[in-house]
Design an enzyme around this catalytic site. Structure first.
Site, short mmCIF file in Angstrom:
data_model
loop_
_atom_site.label_atom_id
_atom_site.label_comp_id
_atom_site.label_asym_id
_atom_site.label_seq_id
_atom_site.Cartn_x
_atom_site.Cartn_y
_atom_site.Cartn_z
N SER A 114 0.75 -1.25 -0.39
CA SER A 114 -0.07 -0.02 -0.01
C SER A 114 0.88 1.75 0.23
O SER A 114 1.87 1.16 0.03
CB SER A 114 -0.72 -0.13 1.51
N1 SAH Z 1 -0.73 -4.72 4.16
C1 SAH Z 1 0.23 -4.58 2.85
C2 SAH Z 1 -0.40 -5.03 1.39
C3 SAH Z 1 -0.95 -5.97 1.02
S1 SAH Z 1 -1.99 -6.33 -0.78
C4 SAH Z 1 1.91 -4.69 2.63
O1 SAH Z 1 2.09 -3.81 3.67
O2 SAH Z 1 2.29 -5.02 1.95
C5 SAH Z 1 -3.71 -7.32 0.37
C6 SAH Z 1 -2.62 -8.57 0.66
O3 SAH Z 1 -4.26 -8.89 0.79
C7 SAH Z 1 -2.55 -9.24 -0.99
O4 SAH Z 1 -1.10 -10.09 -0.80
C8 SAH Z 1 -3.97 -10.88 -0.77
O5 SAH Z 1 -3.03 -11.75 -1.48
C9 SAH Z 1 -4.16 -10.07 0.38
N2 SAH Z 1 -5.38 -11.20 0.27
C10 SAH Z 1 -6.65 -11.06 -0.13
N3 SAH Z 1 -7.33 -11.50 0.19
C11 SAH Z 1 -6.84 -12.36 1.74
C12 SAH Z 1 -8.09 -13.09 2.49
N4 SAH Z 1 -9.02 -13.25 2.35
N5 SAH Z 1 -6.86 -13.50 3.55
C13 SAH Z 1 -6.15 -13.45 3.67
N6 SAH Z 1 -5.04 -11.83 2.39
C14 SAH Z 1 -5.95 -12.32 1.50
#
Ligand code: SAH
Length: 214
Positions: free
Chosen positions: A61
């Protein structure tokens, strides 16, 4: 440019400049080495004002969004927080320095392993990672003081509301495929009281109580 200089500028222009004023959030984001959560080829962009790809069609993000979401939890230091969507592990690292315990769930195993190894290498010891569907929460470790959902949902999963303490907060982007509204919810005796914070764009929350996988 030196990463530390880029990081200081990020805090000043993107965060302070846009109204983030939780001192602890600013201090921690001025310290966590965001560039290490990003592939080498993209590192010179690590402190830019945008999300960046982290593989598997997912993104880390935008710094401002991490700051907003973290600030909304109003953390004091003794909390237990659940993050859904570990991704690169950056948000978990930021939370780690602000609370007692961070639980973070990622559905894509390769990302989860990479994040887990990096967080361990960097010495974050109060983060527990897990590969599973975060829309189901983490019942054994609940209730939580706060929940951050880092992916866009069609609605607030009831499972997560149930795993919040009364008075606990959830921050979650809710809306359609391509844009959402960031919501802050506070768990009450009866359910949840929500407030719209800002428009945002996140990758999809895929799971039993999120979007269905195509
Ligand atoms: N917080 C992260 C941003 C990740 S983007 C950072 O600091 O880098 C969102 C993430 O959510 C992705 O990696 C995606 O695979 C994950 N995601 C999507 N649906 C999900 C679910 N049901 N359970 C766990 N992770 C999930």
């Amino acid at each position: 440019m030196e990463y530390s200089v880029a990081r200081r500028r990020m805090v000043e222009y993107q965060l302070v400049g846009r109204g983030i004023n939780d001192k602890r959030v600013l201090e921690v984001m001025g310290r966590v080495p965001r560039h290490l959560f990003i592939e080498e080829e993209l590192r010179d962009k690590a402190y830019g004002d945008y999300p960046l790809p982290i593989g598997e069609n997912q993104t880390i993000s935008q710094p401002y969004m991490v700051a907003v979401m973290t600030e909304l939890l109003e953390l004091k230091g003794d909390e237990s927080v659940l993050e859904i969507g570990t991704g690169s592990g950056y948000q978990a690292a930021v939370l780690s320095e602000l609370v007692e315990k961070v639980y973070t769930i990622e559905r894509i195993e390769s990302l989860a392993i990479k994040a887990r190894d990096l967080l361990k290498y960097l010495g974050y010891r109060n983060i527990v990672t897990r590969v599973s569907d975060g829309t189901c929460g983490w019942k054994e470790m609940s209730p939580f003081d706060g929940i951050i959902v880092a992916a866009g949902a069609p609605g607030i999963p009831q499972t997560l509301v149930e795993q919040l303490k009364i008075g606990g907060r959830i921050v979650i982007p809710v809306g359609g495929d391509f844009s959402q509204t960031l919501l802050k919810g506070i768990r009450t005796e009866k359910g949840i009281k929500t407030e719209d914070i800002t428009g945002c764009v996140f990758v999809k929350l895929i799971g039993e109580y999120g979007w269905r996988e195509r």
